[in-house]
Enzyme design. Structure first.
Site, PDB file in Angstrom:
ATOM      1  N   ARG A  55       0.857  -1.191   0.000  1.00  0.00           N
ATOM      2  CA  ARG A  55       0.000   0.000   0.000  1.00  0.00           C
ATOM      3  C   ARG A  55       0.887   1.233   0.000  1.00  0.00           C
ATOM      4  O   ARG A  55       1.277   1.748   1.055  1.00  0.00           O
ATOM      5  CB  ARG A  55      -0.900  -0.002   1.232  1.00  0.00           C
ATOM      6  CG  ARG A  55      -1.872  -1.177   1.290  1.00  0.00           C
ATOM      7  CD  ARG A  55      -2.612  -1.191   2.615  1.00  0.00           C
ATOM      8  NE  ARG A  55      -3.550  -2.298   2.700  1.00  0.00           N
ATOM      9  CZ  ARG A  55      -4.264  -2.581   3.783  1.00  0.00           C
ATOM     10  NH1 ARG A  55      -4.129  -1.833   4.878  1.00  0.00           N
ATOM     11  NH2 ARG A  55      -5.093  -3.601   3.789  1.00  0.00           N
TER      12      ARG A  55
ATOM     13  N   ASP B 176       2.233   5.071  -0.328  1.00  0.00           N
ATOM     14  CA  ASP B 176       1.726   6.330   0.209  1.00  0.00           C
ATOM     15  C   ASP B 176       1.389   7.328  -0.899  1.00  0.00           C
ATOM     16  O   ASP B 176       1.729   7.132  -2.068  1.00  0.00           O
ATOM     17  CB  ASP B 176       2.766   6.972   1.125  1.00  0.00           C
ATOM     18  CG  ASP B 176       2.858   6.281   2.475  1.00  0.00           C
ATOM     19  OD1 ASP B 176       1.922   5.556   2.842  1.00  0.00           O
ATOM     20  OD2 ASP B 176       3.879   6.474   3.166  1.00  0.00           O
TER      21      ASP B 176
ATOM     22  N   ARG C 165      11.765   5.655   2.878  1.00  0.00           N
ATOM     23  CA  ARG C 165      11.971   7.104   2.818  1.00  0.00           C
ATOM     24  C   ARG C 165      12.795   7.596   4.003  1.00  0.00           C
ATOM     25  O   ARG C 165      13.587   8.536   3.876  1.00  0.00           O
ATOM     26  CB  ARG C 165      10.626   7.816   2.764  1.00  0.00           C
ATOM     27  CG  ARG C 165       9.919   7.667   1.408  1.00  0.00           C
ATOM     28  CD  ARG C 165       8.484   8.147   1.474  1.00  0.00           C
ATOM     29  NE  ARG C 165       8.404   9.523   1.932  1.00  0.00           N
ATOM     30  CZ  ARG C 165       7.268  10.107   2.339  1.00  0.00           C
ATOM     31  NH1 ARG C 165       6.138   9.411   2.351  1.00  0.00           N
ATOM     32  NH2 ARG C 165       7.276  11.366   2.728  1.00  0.00           N
TER      33      ARG C 165
END
Length: 247
Positions: A50, A52, A199
């Site tokens: 999933r 972002d 990230r």
């Protein structure tokens, strides 16, 4: 009821992430709308990851259960016909290897690439597809520091505070930093990742590339198991889900 395995590419810029949300544009919503448009069925698909808001994919994998046994080429072509005005397309469609196969739970590996444009001039053509870092980055130093993240660790430092994973312990199989002309690419591979782990690692490694951190600082941050020890979190624009591996 046949289960279809779809390999999907998308530009996440215009979407509020992958997961369906009421009255919000999402990748899942676009795919499910396309399925309904050609088949008349309202279904819920499942995805390997999933992603972002603003995150892209060149190799996302989803599965869809349809009541009718459509030819795989028909499914792909019909969906793409209804996705022509979206930032999403189906690259491949095949029947799942068995009825229990699941896009998420059957996956044994996921790969991400983070793209940094490392030059003075700002991006124009790929403004929403790279992280623009003007100051020179030492990609070799970043790669060396990244090796301290490889292996099984408690990645609490690189875990978003809203992460819902039961455990912060993950095994990072690959952490590689490469320079390609004006771009620096960070490649990460693991069975699974924590929320915003990639990230967080990318942004922290950039601190090494800028000379603000050392490889030892990365190891210290990891060992701290404390979110406050993490460096800056890289923006979503440069992140791509590039592939999902199955046994």
């Amino acid at each position: 009821m046949p289960r279809y395995r779809l390999t999907v590419e998308y530009d996440g810029t215009a979407y509020n992430g992958f997961q369906a949300q009421a009255e919000q544009p999402t990748v899942q919503g676009a795919l499910e709308t396309a399925i309904h448009a050609f088949s008349g069925e309202q279904i819920r698909i499942a995805a390997a990851g999933r992603t972002d808001t603003g995150v892209h994919a060149t190799g996302q994998v989803v599965h869809a259960d349809l009541a009718r046994a459509w030819p795989t080429a028909t499914v792909m072509n019909a969906m793409n016909a209804h996705l022509v005005h979206e930032g999403v397309c189906v690259l491949d469609c095949a029947l799942a290897p068995d009825p229990e196969w699941h896009a998420r739970f059957s996956a044994v590996g996921r790969a991400y690439r983070y793209r940094i444009l490392n030059r003075q001039a700002q991006p124009v053509l790929e403004r929403s597809r790279v992280w623009h870092v003007r100051k020179p980055l030492d990609a070799e130093a970043m790669h060396t520091a990244a090796q301290g993240l490889v292996g099984q660790h408690d990645f609490t430092t690189f875990r978003d505070v809203g992460c819902q994973s039961k455990s912060p312990i993950k095994t990072l199989d690959v952490a590689r930093v490469e320079r390609h002309g004006d771009e620096v690419h960070l490649v990460f591979e693991a069975r699974s990742f924590l929320h915003r782990q990639v990230r967080s690692m990318a942004g922290t490694l950039v601190e090494v590339g800028l000379g603000h951190w050392t490889a030892e600082d990365i190891e210290t941050a990891l060992a701290a198991r404390d979110r406050s020890a993490c460096g800056p979190v890289a923006p979503s624009a440069g992140l791509y889900l590039t592939g999902v591996r199955y046994a």
